[in-house]
Design a protein around this motif. Structure first.
Motif, PDB file in Angstrom:
ATOM      1  N   LEU A  37       0.920  -1.258  -0.127  1.00  0.00           N
ATOM      2  CA  LEU A  37      -0.085  -0.036   0.060  1.00  0.00           C
ATOM      3  C   LEU A  37       0.830   1.127   0.053  1.00  0.00           C
ATOM      4  O   LEU A  37       1.736   1.400   1.024  1.00  0.00           O
ATOM      5  CB  LEU A  37      -0.997   0.130   1.100  1.00  0.00           C
ATOM      6  CG  LEU A  37      -1.763   1.155   1.501  1.00  0.00           C
ATOM      7  CD1 LEU A  37      -2.897   1.597   0.145  1.00  0.00           C
ATOM      8  CD2 LEU A  37      -2.511   1.214   2.887  1.00  0.00           C
ATOM      9  N   GLU A  93      -0.788   2.267 -11.808  1.00  0.00           N
ATOM     10  CA  GLU A  93      -1.048   1.616 -10.596  1.00  0.00           C
ATOM     11  C   GLU A  93      -2.512   2.120 -10.229  1.00  0.00           C
ATOM     12  O   GLU A  93      -2.870   3.154 -10.309  1.00  0.00           O
ATOM     13  CB  GLU A  93      -0.082   2.355  -9.588  1.00  0.00           C
ATOM     14  CG  GLU A  93       1.433   1.627  -9.718  1.00  0.00           C
ATOM     15  CD  GLU A  93       2.268   1.980  -8.622  1.00  0.00           C
ATOM     16  OE1 GLU A  93       1.855   1.913  -7.385  1.00  0.00           O
ATOM     17  OE2 GLU A  93       3.638   2.293  -8.810  1.00  0.00           O
ATOM     18  N   GLN A  94      -3.129   1.219  -9.505  1.00  0.00           N
ATOM     19  CA  GLN A  94      -4.452   1.263  -8.948  1.00  0.00           C
ATOM     20  C   GLN A  94      -4.292   2.244  -7.926  1.00  0.00           C
ATOM     21  O   GLN A  94      -3.519   2.203  -6.947  1.00  0.00           O
ATOM     22  CB  GLN A  94      -5.031   0.075  -8.448  1.00  0.00           C
ATOM     23  CG  GLN A  94      -6.379   0.116  -7.937  1.00  0.00           C
ATOM     24  CD  GLN A  94      -6.997  -1.160  -7.254  1.00  0.00           C
ATOM     25  OE1 GLN A  94      -6.264  -2.338  -7.590  1.00  0.00           O
ATOM     26  NE2 GLN A  94      -8.117  -1.229  -6.912  1.00  0.00           N
ATOM     27  N   THR A  95      -5.216   3.226  -7.815  1.00  0.00           N
ATOM     28  CA  THR A  95      -5.068   4.312  -6.767  1.00  0.00           C
ATOM     29  C   THR A  95      -6.713   4.404  -6.092  1.00  0.00           C
ATOM     30  O   THR A  95      -7.853   4.116  -6.623  1.00  0.00           O
ATOM     31  CB  THR A  95      -4.746   5.562  -7.391  1.00  0.00           C
ATOM     32  OG1 THR A  95      -5.994   6.019  -8.340  1.00  0.00           O
ATOM     33  CG2 THR A  95      -3.288   5.633  -7.950  1.00  0.00           C
ATOM     34  N   HIS A  96      -6.395   4.769  -5.050  1.00  0.00           N
ATOM     35  CA  HIS A  96      -7.722   5.098  -4.161  1.00  0.00           C
ATOM     36  C   HIS A  96      -7.591   6.488  -3.288  1.00  0.00           C
ATOM     37  O   HIS A  96      -6.566   6.601  -2.519  1.00  0.00           O
ATOM     38  CB  HIS A  96      -8.030   4.065  -3.205  1.00  0.00           C
ATOM     39  CG  HIS A  96      -9.579   4.343  -2.436  1.00  0.00           C
ATOM     40  ND1 HIS A  96     -10.459   4.226  -2.997  1.00  0.00           N
ATOM     41  CD2 HIS A  96      -9.403   4.760  -1.357  1.00  0.00           C
ATOM     42  CE1 HIS A  96     -11.549   4.430  -2.040  1.00  0.00           C
ATOM     43  NE2 HIS A  96     -10.952   5.100  -0.997  1.00  0.00           N
ATOM     44  N   ARG A  97      -8.276   7.535  -3.680  1.00  0.00           N
ATOM     45  CA  ARG A  97      -8.204   8.796  -2.947  1.00  0.00           C
ATOM     46  C   ARG A  97      -9.074   8.985  -1.702  1.00  0.00           C
ATOM     47  O   ARG A  97     -10.241   8.741  -1.954  1.00  0.00           O
ATOM     48  CB  ARG A  97      -8.627  10.069  -3.918  1.00  0.00           C
ATOM     49  CG  ARG A  97      -8.350  11.391  -3.408  1.00  0.00           C
ATOM     50  CD  ARG A  97      -8.497  12.245  -4.633  1.00  0.00           C
ATOM     51  NE  ARG A  97      -7.793  12.297  -5.718  1.00  0.00           N
ATOM     52  CZ  ARG A  97      -6.629  12.732  -5.710  1.00  0.00           C
ATOM     53  NH1 ARG A  97      -6.180  13.655  -4.685  1.00  0.00           N
ATOM     54  NH2 ARG A  97      -5.754  12.607  -6.769  1.00  0.00           N
ATOM     55  N   LEU A  98      -8.362   9.245  -0.852  1.00  0.00           N
ATOM     56  CA  LEU A  98      -9.043   9.470   0.588  1.00  0.00           C
ATOM     57  C   LEU A  98      -9.389  11.093   0.666  1.00  0.00           C
ATOM     58  O   LEU A  98      -8.109  11.959   0.442  1.00  0.00           O
ATOM     59  CB  LEU A  98      -8.084   9.120   1.931  1.00  0.00           C
ATOM     60  CG  LEU A  98      -7.874   7.471   1.816  1.00  0.00           C
ATOM     61  CD1 LEU A  98      -6.899   7.490   2.920  1.00  0.00           C
ATOM     62  CD2 LEU A  98      -8.900   6.796   1.892  1.00  0.00           C
ATOM     63  N   ASN A  99     -10.544  11.464   0.971  1.00  0.00           N
ATOM     64  CA  ASN A  99     -10.917  12.710   0.825  1.00  0.00           C
ATOM     65  C   ASN A  99     -10.988  13.503   2.075  1.00  0.00           C
ATOM     66  O   ASN A  99     -11.517  13.301   3.011  1.00  0.00           O
ATOM     67  CB  ASN A  99     -12.355  12.705   0.264  1.00  0.00           C
ATOM     68  CG  ASN A  99     -13.111  14.178   0.190  1.00  0.00           C
ATOM     69  OD1 ASN A  99     -12.212  15.090   0.069  1.00  0.00           O
ATOM     70  ND2 ASN A  99     -14.283  14.405  -0.009  1.00  0.00           N
ATOM     71  N   ASN A 151     -14.267  13.047   4.158  1.00  0.00           N
ATOM     72  CA  ASN A 151     -15.494  12.785   3.665  1.00  0.00           C
ATOM     73  C   ASN A 151     -16.775  13.724   4.057  1.00  0.00           C
ATOM     74  O   ASN A 151     -17.745  13.457   3.886  1.00  0.00           O
ATOM     75  CB  ASN A 151     -15.986  11.501   3.665  1.00  0.00           C
ATOM     76  CG  ASN A 151     -15.070  10.330   2.954  1.00  0.00           C
ATOM     77  OD1 ASN A 151     -14.619  10.738   2.014  1.00  0.00           O
ATOM     78  ND2 ASN A 151     -15.097   9.384   3.498  1.00  0.00           N
TER      79      ASN A 151
END
Length: 394
Positions: A254, A265-271, A349
């Protein structure tokens, strides 16, 4: 835990089944003992076992333990008649083995500061006390004989020759850790289970730190070679980034980054977003907290003044007793109060608000941290004579 369920000392010493390991870039890059050599040197001593005391002491000395008259610091052992003391580096407390002949009758954990027994245990787990481990004599001879001393100055050639001979005779030369790179081939990753999740905090910064370390080591290496102070085939004690990167690819990774990651690359944005600062205006902060709770937002407060905040909130009909831990995600419309200290808060969020003393009071109380090193008490006053100057804190 209730009083009836309070764990014993030995239970508290056990490691969790899934620990969190936090390490730095230099520690990650450093070569360490082969995992197979380390695990083969680990063993358990149990009551009722038959052992030959002097054989056991020699075995421990070969894995880095130092013999002292009193065991007060990790990595030391002592022998007094039918009693053997040992302080494994991985243990919070030293252990006393009481023998009748060659049979271990009892094992007691004791306080190293006053030498008082604390608890009887059925066994004690012994680990090496050094990162310089050699599995067999043949391997030791192969490594030491491979060192090319031809490019050294006469003085350094003689010194290396003497110290390599000491290694062959299972003795420890003074710069013991210096020779560890001859035998250390693994990294800390070798000690982690295959399903371990690696969290790389800012991989680019990690790469730069390891590359800087490699550059500094290479410059010093070249300087020593030019001055005839180091064999030209002496191994580096660190892995280069090019050697480490494939190790990451073989694991679950990670990667945390402030500005995204490389393409593909696979990404996931944390707001996440900054949180307002109330700078000690408590009435305004409490008013805002009530509004957020009515909107079913969750609030988490981490503060050195948790008890006082709890009282102030209660006066406004917000019941939030200080908690020691959060066992599950707080529900919407709740306020959770934790007595602790963190540097800053955030909003996630737009419905989860994390406040610290920095946002509530405008400052964070800084703790003064002092790193303490255990020192054998009987050595503290060895060189003191009347008239000497001393520093009272030390």
């Amino acid at each position: 835990l209730s009083l009836q369920e309070t764990p014993s000392i030995s239970q508290r010493m056990r490691q969790p089944s899934s620990p969190i390991v936090v390490t730095s870039a230099p520690a990650l890059a450093q070569k360490t003992t082969r995992h197979s050599d380390f695990t083969s040197a680990c063993h358990t001593i149990k009551t009722g076992m038959d052992i030959e005391p002097f054989h056991l002491l020699r075995q421990w000395e070969a894995t880095g333990y130092r013999t002292e008259s009193i065991v007060e610091i990790p990595g030391t052992i002592s022998h007094r008649g039918g009693i053997i003391d040992i302080y494994p580096p991985t243990s919070n407390l030293p252990a006393m083995l009481e023998l009748y002949g060659n049979t271990i009758e009892s094992i007691r954990l004791f306080d190293p500061t006053n030498q008082r027994s604390l608890e009887t245990v059925p066994s004690v787990f012994i680990t090496p006390a050094t990162e310089l481990l050699v599995s067999n004599q043949a391997g030791l001879e192969t490594v030491t004989n491979s060192i090319d001393l031809s490019g050294l100055s006469q003085e350094m050639s003689q010194q290396f020759g003497q110290e390599l001979t000491m290694l062959l005779n299972r003795q420890k030369p003074a710069p013991t850790q210096f020779y560890a790179s001859l035998f250390n081939k693994d990294s800390i990753l070798s000690y982690l289970p295959r399903n371990t999740l690696l969290v790389l905090d800012e991989p680019l910064n990690l790469k730069r730190a390891i590359e800087d370390l490699d550059t500094e080591a290479s410059e010093l290496y070249a300087e020593k070679l030019e001055q005839g102070e180091l064999p030209h085939n002496f191994p580096q004690p660190y892995f280069a980034w090019e050697e480490l990167e494939p190790m990451f690819d073989q694991r679950h990774c990670l990667r945390l980054t402030s500005w995204g990651v490389s393409e593909g690359e696979q990404t996931h944005r944390l707001n996440f977003a900054p949180i307002p600062n109330y700078a000690g205006q408590l009435p305004l902060f409490i008013k805002k907290a009530k509004q957020l709770l009515n909107q079913k937002h969750r609030l988490i407060l981490v503060s050195h003044q948790a008890s006082r905040l709890s009282e102030l909130l209660e006066e406004e009909d917000i019941i939030a007793p200080p908690l020691t831990e959060i066992e599950q995600v707080p529900p919407p419309g709740s306020l959770t109060l934790i007595p602790a200290s963190l540097s800053e808060g955030w909003v996630m969020n737009n419905d989860t608000h994390f406040y610290t003393d920095a946002e509530i009071f405008g400052f964070v109380k800084q703790r003064r941290l002092s790193r303490k090193h255990r020192v054998p008490r009987h050595k503290l006053f060895t060189d003191m004579t009347p008239g000497d100057y001393v520093v009272h804190i030390e």
